[in-house]
Enzyme design. Structure first.
Site, mmCIF file in Angstrom:
data_model
loop_
_atom_site.group_PDB
_atom_site.id
_atom_site.type_symbol
_atom_site.label_atom_id
_atom_site.label_comp_id
_atom_site.label_asym_id
_atom_site.label_seq_id
_atom_site.Cartn_x
_atom_site.Cartn_y
_atom_site.Cartn_z
ATOM 1 C CE1 TYR A 18 42.510 49.955 31.463
ATOM 2 C CE2 TYR A 18 42.137 52.253 30.926
ATOM 3 C CZ TYR A 18 41.926 50.917 30.668
ATOM 4 O OH TYR A 18 41.137 50.537 29.600
ATOM 5 N NE ARG A 142 33.116 28.765 36.075
ATOM 6 C CZ ARG A 142 33.432 30.038 35.856
ATOM 7 N NH1 ARG A 142 32.731 30.989 36.430
ATOM 8 N NH2 ARG A 142 34.440 30.353 35.076
ATOM 9 C CG PHE A 234 40.668 45.794 19.982
ATOM 10 C CD1 PHE A 234 40.725 46.662 18.904
ATOM 11 C CD2 PHE A 234 39.584 45.877 20.852
ATOM 12 C CE1 PHE A 234 39.707 47.594 18.689
ATOM 13 C CE2 PHE A 234 38.569 46.792 20.645
ATOM 14 C CZ PHE A 234 38.635 47.655 19.562
#
Length: 299
Positions: A18, A142, A234
């Site tokens: 991260y 799906r 963002f």
């Protein structure tokens, strides 16, 4: 702590991939809801019994109790459902900021997004509907695609189409009914994101907030040259850190979202509640595809 979701970003943090990593040893979990038990003698902003959520990432919500500074948390109303409060600070806030901060959207305008069945995608649908904004929502095909389409439409989605439909001529007919999108929201990346650019209005903006496909996004030259499309990113964590000097701005956003919850215009995503001691089940499930959000319940 009362409840804490397990989000993909939490897993990335555990994996060390991260963008921000806490100093180790660390406690996992970036989002969650706590109830104040005690406060220091100089604390006046919160009181015992209040519900609070962390302001910043890296708080460490996967625990039963925490001691922190008053400025590390903000109040959340106690008259909204517990799961809504526990999941309000990441996905709904991300959706809210993207709809508010990238151009001026007004009633009747159109937003297009991929990953529309994600928690952020569902929040975008509901917040946009409350604003009178049309949404074109892209999902992967799906086996239960009709069931998923019906669910998203029940949340307020204007249109729900598959990635394959996005590339078909029938999209032309759709834009006879509504305006072309002024804003595109991308959490997938790859060719799926590139295909969004084909259908956008001149001078519009694409915001990327995720990359689930783990593939680079192609940028057609004609979209940049002839449509003057703006491409930007963002990240909710960075937005919060940029506004730490003005906690009222963050609190105002949470209160506005809470009001949408009260009015029945913003519901919590479908959650699987997992007792805290079964945390391994929640971690393993979050790493799988087509997974509902798992929330650790501390009590």
């Amino acid at each position: 702590m009362l409840a804490a979701p397990v989000n993909p970003a939490d897993i990335n943090m555990l994996q060390g991939t991260y963008a921000v990593l806490p100093p180790v040893p660390a406690i996992g979990g970036n989002e969650g809801l706590g109830e104040v038990l005690e406060v220091g003698s100089k604390v006046s902003d919160v009181k015992p019994g209040d519900w609070v959520i962390p302001v910043d990432a890296g708080f460490g919500t996967w625990r039963t109790e925490a001691v922190c500074k008053a400025i590390d948390v903000i109040l959340v109303p106690k008259d909204i459902p517990l799961l809504s409060a526990a999941t309000i600070s990441v996905n709904p806030c991300t959706a809210y900021r993207m709809l508010k901060d990238f151009g001026t959207l007004k009633s009747g305008d159109t937003v297009i997004q991929n990953g529309a069945n994600s928690a952020v995608g569902q929040a975008v649908i509901q917040i946009a509907a409350a604003m009178g904004i049309n949404t074109i929502n892209i999902i992967r095909d799906r086996p239960n695609v009709k069931e998923l389409k019906d669910k998203l439409k029940s949340l307020g989605a204007s249109y729900v189409i598959t990635e394959e439909t996005l590339q078909k001529p029938e999209m032309t007919n759709l834009f006879k009914e509504i305006k072309k999108p002024k804003l595109a929201l991308n959490c997938v990346g790859g060719h799926n994101a590139g295909n969004l650019l084909t259908h956008m209005e001149y001078g519009s903006t694409m915001v990327t907030y995720g990359g689930m496909a783990k593939k680079p996004m192609p940028l057609p030259a004609k979209a940049l040259i002839f449509k003057d499309i703006n491409i930007c990113g963002f990240w909710m964590t960075q937005w919060k850190r940029n506004n730490m000097h003005d906690l009222n701005k963050i609190m105002s956003m949470v209160l506005e979202l809470s009001e949408l919850v009260r009015r029945g215009q913003l519901s919590a995503p479908v959650c699987t509640q997992v007792p805290f001691h079964d945390y391994k089940l929640a971690l393993e499930a979050t790493m799988k595809s087509y997974c509902s959000k798992h929330v650790l319940m501390m009590e």
